[in-house]
Motif scaffolding. Structure first.
Motif, mmCIF file in Angstrom:
data_model
loop_
_atom_site.group_PDB
_atom_site.id
_atom_site.type_symbol
_atom_site.label_atom_id
_atom_site.label_comp_id
_atom_site.label_asym_id
_atom_site.label_seq_id
_atom_site.Cartn_x
_atom_site.Cartn_y
_atom_site.Cartn_z
ATOM 1 N N GLU A 6 -1.663 -5.619 4.082
ATOM 2 C CA GLU A 6 -1.962 -4.657 3.024
ATOM 3 C C GLU A 6 -0.807 -4.566 2.030
ATOM 4 O O GLU A 6 -1.022 -4.494 0.817
ATOM 5 N N ALA A 7 0.434 -4.587 2.519
ATOM 6 C CA ALA A 7 1.587 -4.544 1.625
ATOM 7 C C ALA A 7 1.637 -5.777 0.736
ATOM 8 O O ALA A 7 1.971 -5.700 -0.450
ATOM 9 N N PHE A 8 1.288 -6.929 1.299
ATOM 10 C CA PHE A 8 1.284 -8.173 0.523
ATOM 11 C C PHE A 8 0.243 -8.112 -0.596
ATOM 12 O O PHE A 8 0.470 -8.603 -1.705
ATOM 13 N N LYS A 9 -0.893 -7.477 -0.306
ATOM 14 C CA LYS A 9 -1.928 -7.331 -1.331
ATOM 15 C C LYS A 9 -1.427 -6.482 -2.502
ATOM 16 O O LYS A 9 -1.876 -6.662 -3.636
ATOM 17 N N VAL A 45 -2.116 -5.657 26.959
ATOM 18 C CA VAL A 45 -1.895 -4.537 26.029
ATOM 19 C C VAL A 45 -2.912 -4.700 24.907
ATOM 20 O O VAL A 45 -2.821 -5.622 24.093
ATOM 21 N N ILE A 46 -3.885 -3.830 24.887
ATOM 22 C CA ILE A 46 -5.010 -3.994 23.975
ATOM 23 C C ILE A 46 -4.721 -3.396 22.603
ATOM 24 O O ILE A 46 -5.348 -3.768 21.604
ATOM 25 N N ALA A 47 -3.758 -2.448 22.525
ATOM 26 C CA ALA A 47 -3.395 -1.843 21.236
ATOM 27 C C ALA A 47 -1.957 -1.364 21.309
ATOM 28 O O ALA A 47 -1.558 -0.719 22.279
ATOM 29 N N CYS A 48 -1.186 -1.690 20.274
ATOM 30 C CA CYS A 48 0.212 -1.262 20.219
ATOM 31 C C CYS A 48 0.657 -1.235 18.763
ATOM 32 O O CYS A 48 -0.085 -1.638 17.859
ATOM 33 N N ASN A 49 1.879 -0.787 18.529
ATOM 34 C CA ASN A 49 2.410 -0.702 17.177
ATOM 35 C C ASN A 49 2.502 -2.065 16.501
ATOM 36 O O ASN A 49 2.396 -2.171 15.277
ATOM 37 N N ALA A 50 2.745 -3.108 17.295
ATOM 38 C CA ALA A 50 2.842 -4.454 16.715
ATOM 39 C C ALA A 50 1.530 -4.853 16.042
ATOM 40 O O ALA A 50 1.529 -5.515 14.997
ATOM 41 N N ASP A 51 0.398 -4.457 16.634
ATOM 42 C CA ASP A 51 -0.911 -4.740 16.021
ATOM 43 C C ASP A 51 -1.024 -4.030 14.672
ATOM 44 O O ASP A 51 -1.518 -4.595 13.692
ATOM 45 N N ALA A 52 -0.561 -2.771 14.633
ATOM 46 C CA ALA A 52 -0.624 -2.012 13.385
ATOM 47 C C ALA A 52 0.247 -2.657 12.312
ATOM 48 O O ALA A 52 -0.150 -2.743 11.143
ATOM 49 N N MET A 53 1.427 -3.134 12.696
ATOM 50 C CA MET A 53 2.336 -3.724 11.715
ATOM 51 C C MET A 53 1.781 -5.007 11.124
ATOM 52 O O MET A 53 2.038 -5.329 9.956
ATOM 53 N N GLU A 54 1.006 -5.758 11.901
ATOM 54 C CA GLU A 54 0.371 -6.973 11.368
ATOM 55 C C GLU A 54 -0.573 -6.621 10.226
ATOM 56 O O GLU A 54 -0.551 -7.254 9.159
ATOM 57 N N CYS A 55 -1.400 -5.612 10.446
ATOM 58 C CA CYS A 55 -2.343 -5.197 9.403
ATOM 59 C C CYS A 55 -1.614 -4.572 8.215
ATOM 60 O O CYS A 55 -2.001 -4.772 7.061
ATOM 61 N N MET A 56 -0.557 -3.831 8.484
ATOM 62 C CA MET A 56 0.212 -3.204 7.406
ATOM 63 C C MET A 56 0.877 -4.254 6.522
ATOM 64 O O MET A 56 0.952 -4.087 5.303
ATOM 65 N N GLY A 112 9.227 -10.528 -5.121
ATOM 66 C CA GLY A 112 7.938 -10.032 -5.583
ATOM 67 C C GLY A 112 8.119 -8.765 -6.389
ATOM 68 O O GLY A 112 9.037 -8.642 -7.193
ATOM 69 N N LEU A 113 7.248 -7.791 -6.178
ATOM 70 C CA LEU A 113 7.377 -6.496 -6.840
ATOM 71 C C LEU A 113 8.270 -5.546 -6.051
ATOM 72 O O LEU A 113 8.418 -4.386 -6.427
ATOM 73 N N GLY A 114 8.842 -6.036 -4.958
ATOM 74 C CA GLY A 114 9.712 -5.201 -4.140
ATOM 75 C C GLY A 114 9.598 -5.558 -2.678
ATOM 76 O O GLY A 114 8.753 -6.360 -2.274
ATOM 77 N N LEU A 115 10.460 -4.977 -1.874
ATOM 78 C CA LEU A 115 10.435 -5.180 -0.430
ATOM 79 C C LEU A 115 9.699 -4.026 0.234
ATOM 80 O O LEU A 115 9.745 -2.881 -0.229
ATOM 81 N N CYS A 116 9.072 -4.336 1.355
ATOM 82 C CA CYS A 116 8.377 -3.318 2.138
ATOM 83 C C CYS A 116 8.801 -3.507 3.592
ATOM 84 O O CYS A 116 8.348 -4.436 4.262
ATOM 85 N N LEU A 117 9.700 -2.646 4.077
ATOM 86 C CA LEU A 117 10.185 -2.736 5.454
ATOM 87 C C LEU A 117 9.210 -1.998 6.362
ATOM 88 O O LEU A 117 8.880 -0.833 6.129
ATOM 89 N N LEU A 118 8.764 -2.672 7.401
ATOM 90 C CA LEU A 118 7.789 -2.098 8.332
ATOM 91 C C LEU A 118 8.447 -1.890 9.684
ATOM 92 O O LEU A 118 8.981 -2.836 10.274
#
Length: 683
Positions: free
Chosen positions: A379-382, A365-376, A453-459
């Protein structure tokens, strides 16, 4: 000397004209001319359509730039809570857009596939040796950019490639630089499928690919690229039946209420490429399948028709057709085919393992939602938020999504407030139809104040389904989900007042870059988004009623005609405004699947998500991406921080001020940001 005698000229015989032959010749010439003119007309129509499509893309790009410019001018004038709402939108947009970008095939292919420039190809860490033996085939819209990106990685090692793509894909490919193939590309692109159904072009292209794969040798390496929803492209009926026969059987099965799994079983039985047949024909070559998926990060047997996944093709199809009492209604050729009880076996079937997998086939599986959530999550942590990756493969109806998301969000808040325990959360979410949580997952995500932190971010992510009305309007699953979330969250805060101390925002976006039948990629949702429309409607209704009463009284009192006419005109103008507000009431737009109208009519369209970079769609579709932002603004300032009034937070012990740096502390902090004022609705 005698003069040479002149040769007598032979008299030409009069040409006999056969009227019947002349008429036949004339008809044949006319038929040829008509056929030629038909081809010319089709070419002209095609060129005109493509010109119109290109002009539409250019106009959409210009409109997008103009909207962005106008939005920038509006944004720089915003102050107070509107400015803070703008910052929240910017943060959430960055999170979702980061996820969309990272699953774009032109980006993810070079990350997961490496080539050393000599002879070693590495796919997700697994190495393969190249010796001018690489071949590539594929089906689906993702195959457009996947194939061109893959060819840029491996260069001249590719001998030949065949890609069957949806209509207009080639035109779109040439319109966008990121999808542009190499100028000396070895890939042939074929457009097929008509209105989501396979056609003869699909069959012809797929059969050509099958014949090509039959010639591969043991030394060859075959790359197969697949994506979701390619039933109209990956189509090659067995030689004993026609495409029409196959489609008739499948339509009868669908009408009878067969499940997707049952239809796939029958479809595989009737196909000469699905159910592992492509791998059978390619053997003894090594086969590598690259998949884009919204189902799982692991390869699935039924994904994309399984052309390289083992299927015995036994009597399962016969049992399914018998279950729905369709045997007697089948064409004779189809009946003979499905009644074959002896499984179809070839040399490749001797390479099947105990797990019913081919030894010579590797799947990735070369691309899936799990890959997107890793990057998200990065970014949320930043942004200072604490990211929690929950579930990337949620499935269900849009209302179920909203209810479960609201329930999960409230449980997270109650947990951090110490109102519930881990066991309580586990009991509530273990059987969730959308996002079931195991005890291990609950232990992992259970919020603690020291990690807030400054809040939670549910992905989260997945694909929600929408039940369409008979005449649906414009909208999309993410826009409906955002509106449902806002309504359900408002009701939840009424049930649990402690939730009002938190600012909760939702954002849903499509990885395809296009939500439903709209140009937007998704939409935002928060507590007052939907409820703020009702007071405006009530206000417009009240003003209209007053104008109606005034006009009626003037009529009753038999006042002057010009006074009555002026009152009537005023009443009609107010009626138009009232009807516009009535048209965007949440219950109305949800019932009519017309949520886009509401989002276009409020807050200067700020609640719609539009990608800042890239195109209006991305050639990649691995599902939808969802973000829930939970931030606690609780101060000791004046006790009304979470009301409807704008309140400046000057409390030095406020968590926001404590976690901010010196520069941020110097700025004005606003405790809560409710919905902005609704602008006047335009036609």
């Amino acid at each position: 000397m005698a003069k040479p005698q002149k040769k007598k000229q032979k008299k030409r015989r009069a040409r006999l004209i056969d009227p019947e032959k002349e008429e036949e010749t004339r008809k044949r010439i006319a038929a040829i001319e008509a056929k030629r003119q038909k081809v010319i007309d089709e070419v002209h129509r095609s060129l005109h359509t493509r010109r119109m499509d290109k002009r539409a893309i250019q106009n959409a790009s210009f409109e997008k730039e103009e909207r962005a410019h106008q939005k920038h001018l509006r944004d720089i004038k915003k102050t107070g809570s509107e400015k803070m709402m703008l910052e929240i939108r910017e943060d959430l947009s960055n999170v979702v857009e980061t996820g969309i970008k990272c699953v774009y095939t032109a980006v993810i292919i070079p990350e997961k596939i490496k080539y050393d420039g000599r002879s070693i190809l590495s796919i997700k860490g697994v190495r393969y040796r190249l010796r001018n033996n690489l071949h590539m085939v594929g089906w689906g819209k993702e195959a457009v950019t996947m194939s061109s990106a893959f060819e840029r990685v491996i260069g001249k090692q590719l001998k030949k490639g065949w890609m069957v793509v949806p209509r207009k894909s080639i035109f779109m490919m040439w319109s966008f630089p990121e999808a542009f193939p190499k100028l000396d590309s070895h890939i042939s692109y074929v457009e097929a499928g008509t209105d989501g159904q396979p056609d003869e072009k699909s069959v012809e292209a797929t059969r050509r690919i099958v014949n090509y794969c039959k010639k591969l040798k043991r030394k060859d390496l075959l790359i197969v690229m697949l994506s979701q929803g390619i039933d109209d492209l990956l189509c090659c009926p067995r030689e004993e039946i026609t495409l029409r026969d196959k489609l008739r059987v499948l339509n009868r099965l669908k009408t009878a209420g067969a499940t997707p799994e049952e239809m796939n079983t029958v479809r595989n039985k009737l196909s000469a490429v699905r159910g592992g047949d492509l791998a059978r024909f390619a053997y003894p070559a090594r086969v590598i399948t690259l998949i884009t998926s919204d189902v799982s990060a692991e390869p699935m047997s039924q994904l994309s028709g399984g052309p390289c996944v083992y299927d015995p093709k036994d009597d399962s199809a016969l049992q399914i057709l018998a279950k729905y009492r369709l045997i007697e209604r089948l064409p004779q050729s189809v009946r003979e085919l499905v009644e074959e009880t002896i499984p179809w076996e070839m040399a490749a079937d001797k390479q099947v393992t105990e797990e019913k997998k081919y030894r010579f086939v590797h799947e990735y599986v070369i691309a899936c939602n799990a890959d997107a959530m890793e990057c998200m999550s990065i970014e949320a942590f930043k942004l200072g938020l604490f990211p929690l990756k929950l579930n990337s493969t949620c499935f269900g109806e849009v209302q179920e999504f909203a209810r479960e998301y609201v329930r999960l969000t409230s449980l997270m808040i109650l947990a951090v407030e110490g109102k519930i325990t881990r066991l309580d959360m586990y009991q509530e979410m273990k059987e969730s139809p959308i996002c079931p949580l195991t005890d291990k997952k609950v232990q992992e995500i259970f919020p603690a104040k020291d990690k807030w932190g400054l809040g939670l971010c549910l992905l989260l992510g997945g694909r929600q389904t929408v039940n369409l009305c008979p005449t649906p309007g414009k909208g999309g699953p993410n826009q409906e989900l955002a509106l449902y979330f806002s309504l359900y969250w408002y009701m939840r805060t009424e049930q649990f007042p402690i939730l009002r101390e938190y600012t909760v925002w939702f954002l849903g976006g499509s990885s395809y870059g296009q939500d439903g039948n709209t140009s937007a990629a998704g939409a935002f949702g928060y507590k007052s988004l939907g409820t703020d429309v009702y007071p405006e409607y009530e206000k417009a209704l009240s003003v209209y009623n007053e104008a109606h009463v005034k006009w009626w009284k003037l009529n009753e009192e038999k006042r002057r005609e010009h006074e009555i006419q002026r009152a009537y005109k005023e009443m009609k103008e107010l009626e138009v405004i009232k009807n516009k507000y009535a048209a965007i009431i949440p219950n109305t737009v949800l019932a009519e699947n017309n949520t886009n109208l509401m989002f276009l009519s409020i807050n200067d369209q700020d609640e719609l998500l539009e990608l800042k970079t890239g195109n209006y769609y991305t050639f990649t579709n691995v599902g939808d991406l969802h973000v829930i932002r939970i931030v606690r603004f609780q101060c000791n300032c004046d006790g009304i921080c979470h009301g409807n009034k704008e309140t400046i937070c000057l409390d030095e012990e406020c968590p926001v001020n404590l976690t901010s740096d010196v520069e941020e502390r110097s700025k004005i902090q606003y405790c809560c940001h409710m919905g902005g004022k609704k602008e006047e609705i335009e036609n």
